[in-house]
Enzyme design. Structure first.
Site, PDB file in Angstrom:
ATOM      1  NE  ARG A  47      42.114  40.648  41.374  1.00 32.54           N
ATOM      2  CZ  ARG A  47      41.055  39.838  41.323  1.00 32.54           C
ATOM      3  NH1 ARG A  47      39.943  40.241  40.726  1.00 32.54           N
ATOM      4  NH2 ARG A  47      41.101  38.642  41.842  1.00 32.54           N
ATOM      5  CG  ASP A  48      43.271  44.017  49.015  1.00 29.96           C
ATOM      6  OD1 ASP A  48      42.536  45.024  49.094  1.00 29.96           O
ATOM      7  OD2 ASP A  48      43.353  43.173  49.917  1.00 29.96           O
ATOM      8  CB  ILE A  49      47.203  48.920  46.267  1.00 30.79           C
ATOM      9  CG1 ILE A  49      47.880  48.061  45.190  1.00 30.79           C
ATOM     10  CG2 ILE A  49      48.174  49.970  46.804  1.00 30.79           C
ATOM     11  CD1 ILE A  49      48.217  48.824  43.911  1.00 30.79           C
ATOM     12  CB  SER A 225      42.476  40.578  50.757  1.00 27.20           C
ATOM     13  OG  SER A 225      42.340  41.705  51.586  1.00 27.20           O
TER      14      SER A 225
END
Length: 259
Positions: A47-49, A225
């Protein structure tokens, strides 16, 4: 990690990444996501590449880090949540607009953006001229439609790159970042093409724009994030879907207003 994060090499004053190193990073990142999505007993949604979450060891091998937003789900299922999460420029449009839950397809969208960044040396939003910006996906897709993909390769390489590999990375990047989630590949399909075990997909000559519903309530919190500098909204309730413009300006506007 000895060589820090990928973004410092793509956009900072670190040593310029050569093409063989970029090639190795792409395959390493793809292998990591293949394990997360398909090779463990549960599916892990990252979910945060993004480049700042891709770490490089002493030999410039890529390691995917920062699992603060990651979630475990059963294989072939989506994450059941109404909360959007991620970083500006890397979130799939269906997650930005709240029309679908996070899924492996939304991770694939982020991967597609990173593949384009590694190849082109440009951020997700590309300045065109004064007061105008365009998405990296739209810019590369336009070159794809004009059979001019090589023009998008990072100019700092001074032509020192493998043309076939560069075209492959960009086409797979566009495939992964397809605006319609159902037309994105799985990570296994993407890796088969990246490793030249399967032919390149044939994409439309122009970037498609799907019809998404616009969130009704633009006042909910967007969770990000620690590396993101975002505040704004996520969508929960949805109205009927209007017909959107024929270019990607609607998405840029959404991102500009909500992040």
């Amino acid at each position: 990690m000895h060589n820090g994060s990928l973004d410092k090499h793509l956009y900072g004053k670190e040593n310029l990444l050569t093409w063989p190193v970029r090639h190795n990073i792409v395959l390493g990142l793809g292998s990591a996501l293949l394990y997360l999505h398909e090779e463990w007993e549960k599916c892990v949604l990252h979910r945060d590449i993004k480049p700042s979450n891709i770490m490089l060891d002493a030999l410039f091998n890529a390691k995917l880090g920062d699992f603060g937003l990651a979630r475990l789900i059963d294989h072939n299922q989506d994450l059941q949540t109404t909360m959007a999460a991620g970083t500006k420029g890397y979130m799939a449009p269906e997650c930005v607009l709240g029309t679908a839950n996070p899924s492996t397809q939304s991770d694939m969208f982020s991967l597609g953006i990173v593949l384009l960044e590694i190849t082109c040396g440009r951020r997700p939003i590309v300045p065109q001229h004064e007061q105008k910006k365009v998405s990296l996906v739209e810019w590369v897709w336009d070159l794809y439609g004009r059979n001019a993909l090589v023009e998008a390769v990072d100019g700092r390489l001074n032509g020192d790159f493998d043309t076939d590999e560069a075209k492959c990375f960009m086409v797979v990047g566009l495939w992964c970042a397809h605006p319609e989630k159902s037309l994105r590949p799985s990570i296994k399909q993407a890796m088969s093409v990246l490793q030249f075990q399967a032919p390149l997909p044939i994409l439309p000559p122009k970037m498609p724009v799907p019809i998404y519903a616009i969130p009704a309530d633009p006042s909910m919190q967007l969770y990000t994030s620690s590396g993101a500098t975002s505040s704004g909204v996520a969508a929960a309730s949805v109205k009927s879907a209007p017909v959107l413009p024929s270019d990607s300006s609607w998405l840029l506007k959404q991102q500009g207003n909500t992040f």
